[in-house]
Write a protein that holds these residues in place. Structure first.
Motif, PDB file in Angstrom:
ATOM      1  N   UNK A   6       0.802  -1.219   0.000  1.00 37.52           N
ATOM      2  CA  UNK A   6       0.000   0.000   0.000  1.00 37.52           C
ATOM      3  C   UNK A   6       0.833   1.267   0.000  1.00 37.52           C
ATOM      4  N   UNK A   7       2.087   1.172   0.387  1.00 41.12           N
ATOM      5  CA  UNK A   7       2.915   2.374   0.430  1.00 41.12           C
ATOM      6  C   UNK A   7       3.125   2.968  -0.953  1.00 41.12           C
ATOM      7  N   UNK A   8       2.980   2.162  -2.008  1.00 39.22           N
ATOM      8  CA  UNK A   8       3.108   2.696  -3.370  1.00 39.22           C
ATOM      9  C   UNK A   8       2.069   3.788  -3.624  1.00 39.22           C
ATOM     10  N   UNK A   9       0.859   3.581  -3.154  1.00 36.91           N
ATOM     11  CA  UNK A   9      -0.191   4.583  -3.310  1.00 36.91           C
ATOM     12  C   UNK A   9       0.039   5.811  -2.449  1.00 36.91           C
ATOM     13  N   UNK A  10       0.617   5.605  -1.263  1.00 40.91           N
ATOM     14  CA  UNK A  10       0.913   6.742  -0.396  1.00 40.91           C
ATOM     15  C   UNK A  10       2.001   7.609  -1.027  1.00 40.91           C
ATOM     16  N   UNK A  11       2.927   6.969  -1.717  1.00 37.23           N
ATOM     17  CA  UNK A  11       4.050   7.697  -2.329  1.00 37.23           C
ATOM     18  C   UNK A  11       3.600   8.607  -3.476  1.00 37.23           C
ATOM     19  N   UNK A  12       2.350   8.531  -3.876  1.00 36.61           N
ATOM     20  CA  UNK A  12       1.826   9.414  -4.920  1.00 36.61           C
ATOM     21  C   UNK A  12       1.484  10.805  -4.397  1.00 36.61           C
ATOM     22  N   UNK A  13       1.611  11.024  -3.091  1.00 35.06           N
ATOM     23  CA  UNK A  13       1.134  12.286  -2.513  1.00 35.06           C
ATOM     24  C   UNK A  13       1.751  13.542  -3.132  1.00 35.06           C
ATOM     25  N   UNK A  14       3.000  13.553  -3.611  1.00 35.91           N
ATOM     26  CA  UNK A  14       3.505  14.796  -4.224  1.00 35.91           C
ATOM     27  C   UNK A  14       2.785  15.186  -5.516  1.00 35.91           C
ATOM     28  N   UNK A  17       0.385  18.072  -5.140  1.00 35.95           N
ATOM     29  CA  UNK A  17       1.031  19.387  -5.164  1.00 35.95           C
ATOM     30  C   UNK A  17       1.299  19.836  -6.594  1.00 35.95           C
ATOM     31  N   UNK A  18       1.805  18.935  -7.419  1.00 37.35           N
ATOM     32  CA  UNK A  18       2.058  19.254  -8.822  1.00 37.35           C
ATOM     33  C   UNK A  18       0.759  19.597  -9.552  1.00 37.35           C
ATOM     34  N   UNK A  19      -0.286  18.833  -9.329  1.00 38.65           N
ATOM     35  CA  UNK A  19      -1.560  19.103  -9.974  1.00 38.65           C
ATOM     36  C   UNK A  19      -2.178  20.403  -9.484  1.00 38.65           C
ATOM     37  N   UNK A  20      -1.933  20.755  -8.238  1.00 36.81           N
ATOM     38  CA  UNK A  20      -2.401  22.044  -7.714  1.00 36.81           C
ATOM     39  C   UNK A  20      -1.728  23.198  -8.464  1.00 36.81           C
ATOM     40  N   UNK A  21      -0.426  23.076  -8.678  1.00 36.24           N
ATOM     41  CA  UNK A  21       0.286  24.113  -9.435  1.00 36.24           C
ATOM     42  C   UNK A  21      -0.230  24.200 -10.872  1.00 36.24           C
ATOM     43  N   UNK A  54      -9.057  19.669 -15.376  1.00 38.04           N
ATOM     44  CA  UNK A  54      -8.485  18.319 -15.302  1.00 38.04           C
ATOM     45  C   UNK A  54      -7.488  18.198 -14.158  1.00 38.04           C
ATOM     46  N   UNK A  55      -6.665  19.216 -13.963  1.00 38.92           N
ATOM     47  CA  UNK A  55      -5.680  19.167 -12.880  1.00 38.92           C
ATOM     48  C   UNK A  55      -6.369  19.223 -11.515  1.00 38.92           C
ATOM     49  N   UNK A  56      -7.411  20.037 -11.390  1.00 35.01           N
ATOM     50  CA  UNK A  56      -8.140  20.125 -10.124  1.00 35.01           C
ATOM     51  C   UNK A  56      -8.745  18.777  -9.749  1.00 35.01           C
ATOM     52  N   UNK A  57      -9.494  18.169 -10.674  1.00 35.37           N
ATOM     53  CA  UNK A  57     -10.127  16.888 -10.378  1.00 35.37           C
ATOM     54  C   UNK A  57      -9.117  15.758 -10.286  1.00 35.37           C
ATOM     55  N   UNK A  58      -8.035  15.845 -11.054  1.00 30.27           N
ATOM     56  CA  UNK A  58      -6.964  14.851 -10.941  1.00 30.27           C
ATOM     57  C   UNK A  58      -6.339  14.883  -9.554  1.00 30.27           C
TER      58      UNK A  58
END
Length: 127
Positions: A6-14, A17-21, A54-58
């Motif tokens: 499951x840590x693979x999915x947690x590692x997607x957290x950055x 931030x990129x999608x927010x930008x 798309x970035x917001x919903x992504x």
């Protein structure tokens, strides 16, 4: 050593931030293209609008994946002898999900999730 993937999915957290930008960039470009004097550039306006939506919903979808994987990882490690994380770590994932909408909360959730993965690596050995 835990075999919890499951840590693979947690590692997607950055990615949140990129999608927010990207969403902010798309919104600002849309506003600039829409309010420019003279003939507005329709292609730039449409492309920037699509990018921002798309970035917001992504970001929301990725934050949901991170939250789900975090809760599953906490549950999977709960019976482990090496490290049993406190279920309160789920709040970091919840704050991260809300941070996908209210970006100021990412200041709290990004370090918390980074520390969770660091501590998991230190105690369990993966990632």
């Amino acid at each position: 050593m835990s075999r919890s993937p499951w840590w693979y999915g947690i590692a997607l957290f950055p990615l949140v931030l990129l999608l927010e930008f990207l969403a902010r960039f798309g919104s600002r470009t849309f506003i600039a293209a829409s309010s420019a004097p003279g003939e507005p550039n329709l292609a730039v306006g449409i492309a920037s609008f699509v990018l921002s939506v798309a970035a917001f919903w992504g970001g929301i979808i990725v934050a949901l994946i991170v939250l789900g994987c975090l809760l599953a990882d906490i549950r999977a490690l709960g019976g482990e002898g090496t490290w049993s994380p406190n279920p309160a770590w789920g709040l970091a994932g919840l704050v991260h999900l809300v941070g996908a909408v209210f970006s100021v909360l990412l200041v709290l959730s990004v370090p918390a999730l980074s520390y969770y993965l660091y501590r998991r690596h230190d105690r369990v050995g993966t990632p």
